[in-house]
Scaffold this motif. Structure first.
Motif, mmCIF file in Angstrom:
data_model
loop_
_atom_site.group_PDB
_atom_site.id
_atom_site.type_symbol
_atom_site.label_atom_id
_atom_site.label_comp_id
_atom_site.label_asym_id
_atom_site.label_seq_id
_atom_site.Cartn_x
_atom_site.Cartn_y
_atom_site.Cartn_z
ATOM 1 N N THR A 1 0.701 -1.269 -0.042
ATOM 2 C CA THR A 1 0.017 -0.089 0.032
ATOM 3 C C THR A 1 0.781 1.290 0.015
ATOM 4 N N ARG A 2 2.104 1.275 0.596
ATOM 5 C CA ARG A 2 2.868 2.468 0.774
ATOM 6 C C ARG A 2 4.051 2.385 -0.180
ATOM 7 N N ARG A 3 4.291 1.363 -0.493
ATOM 8 C CA ARG A 3 5.935 1.480 -1.250
ATOM 9 C C ARG A 3 5.552 0.636 -2.648
ATOM 10 N N ASN A 4 4.194 0.680 -3.114
ATOM 11 C CA ASN A 4 4.001 0.126 -4.064
ATOM 12 C C ASN A 4 4.638 -1.345 -4.817
ATOM 13 N N VAL A 5 4.771 -2.158 -3.692
ATOM 14 C CA VAL A 5 4.997 -3.460 -4.293
ATOM 15 C C VAL A 5 4.128 -4.507 -4.789
ATOM 16 N N LEU A 6 4.190 -4.822 -5.908
ATOM 17 C CA LEU A 6 3.129 -5.296 -6.608
ATOM 18 C C LEU A 6 2.642 -6.737 -5.854
ATOM 19 N N LYS A 7 1.609 -7.119 -5.932
ATOM 20 C CA LYS A 7 0.784 -8.402 -5.240
ATOM 21 C C LYS A 7 1.425 -9.625 -5.973
ATOM 22 N N HIS A 8 2.125 -9.503 -7.083
ATOM 23 C CA HIS A 8 2.534 -10.704 -7.749
ATOM 24 C C HIS A 8 4.089 -10.639 -8.040
ATOM 25 N N SER A 9 4.645 -9.823 -7.247
ATOM 26 C CA SER A 9 6.225 -9.493 -7.200
ATOM 27 C C SER A 9 6.950 -10.774 -6.698
#
Length: 251
Positions: free
Chosen positions: A187-195
């Motif tokens: 949510t805050r560091r834009n890490v993708l859900k499928h990363s």
């Protein structure tokens, strides 16, 4: 029952494999994605070290070592006192790692209160307190094993139950920490859900769930010797009942 008893060794092997998998995943996450552990509004190298050390100490030092201490009674040959001593020492190492793991959260610039507001932090404090109480009971019991034997026999089932419950609580606390951290990253560091990082964290959570199930199952699985004693007692009682019944029929 014989199938369950013969499955003890494969369970221990699977628990070790799951433990190595968990250690590999948490090390990979901490070393390959160090930037994800930089605290909010902080760029200092010291804060990064404290943040990375927390999951390493709590997962590898606290959960894995305490799990191995639980399994000592299953695989270690030797006397009962030797097993209890190794169990006590390993649990002491795990407790030390857990205390230092929580200590790292006191070192942040945001202060103590800022790091102890969530369900994860509350569960962690409760877990460490329960674990320390259990270890102290085991320590006193080991060095005073000749005293109040009847009382020790009575509290032993509770000691075992609370030990396994605390271990399960530690795993549940780690799961809430992983969820909390991954939610923050997405949510805050834009890490993708499928990363790759999300996959590693999710796999780590599954690995911990698998490990806890294997350790607890191996701990509660009946031992072969105990099963033989129980079976002989049951067989003897049934034989006495049958003989008394035949005597009554005869007369």
């Amino acid at each position: 029952m014989a199938v369950l008893i013969s499955a003890s060794r494969p369970l221990l092997a699977l628990a070790r494999v799951a433990g190595f998998l968990v250690a590999f995943l948490v090390l990979t996450w901490a070393l390959a994605f160090k930037t994800s552990f930089i605290p909010h509004h902080s760029q200092t190298h010291e804060d990064l070290i404290y943040s990375v050390m927390h999951p390493l100490l709590m997962v590898i030092g606290f959960i894995l070592i305490s799990g191995e201490a639980i399994l000592v009674h299953r695989w270690l040959p030797g006397s009962r006192n030797l097993k209890k001593l190794i169990h006590l020492c390993l649990q002491g190492v795990a407790l030390t790692c857990g205390v230092f793991g929580i200590w790292t959260k006191f070192q942040g610039r945001d202060g103590i209160v800022a790091n102890f507001y969530s369900l994860h932090s509350w569960m962690g404090l409760i877990c460490i307190f329960m674990f320390a109480t259990q270890w102290l009971m085991g320590f006193l019991s080991f060095w005073h094993r000749g005293e109040v034997r009847t009382l020790k026999v009575r509290i032993l089932p509770w000691h075992i139950f609370l030990g396994l419950y605390t271990y399960g609580l530690a795993v549940a606390t780690a799961e809430t920490g992983l969820l909390e951290k991954l939610t923050f990253l997405q949510t805050r560091r834009n890490v993708l859900k499928h990363s790759a990082e999300s996959m590693i964290v999710n796999s780590l959570g599954l690995g911990l769930a698998l490990l806890s199930g294997l350790v607890i199952l191996a701990a509660v699985l009946p031992k072969y010797n105990h099963y033989n004693v129980l079976q002989s007692k049951l067989t003897g009682s049934e034989t006495k009942k049958s003989s008394s019944y035949l005597k009554e029929r005869k007369y």
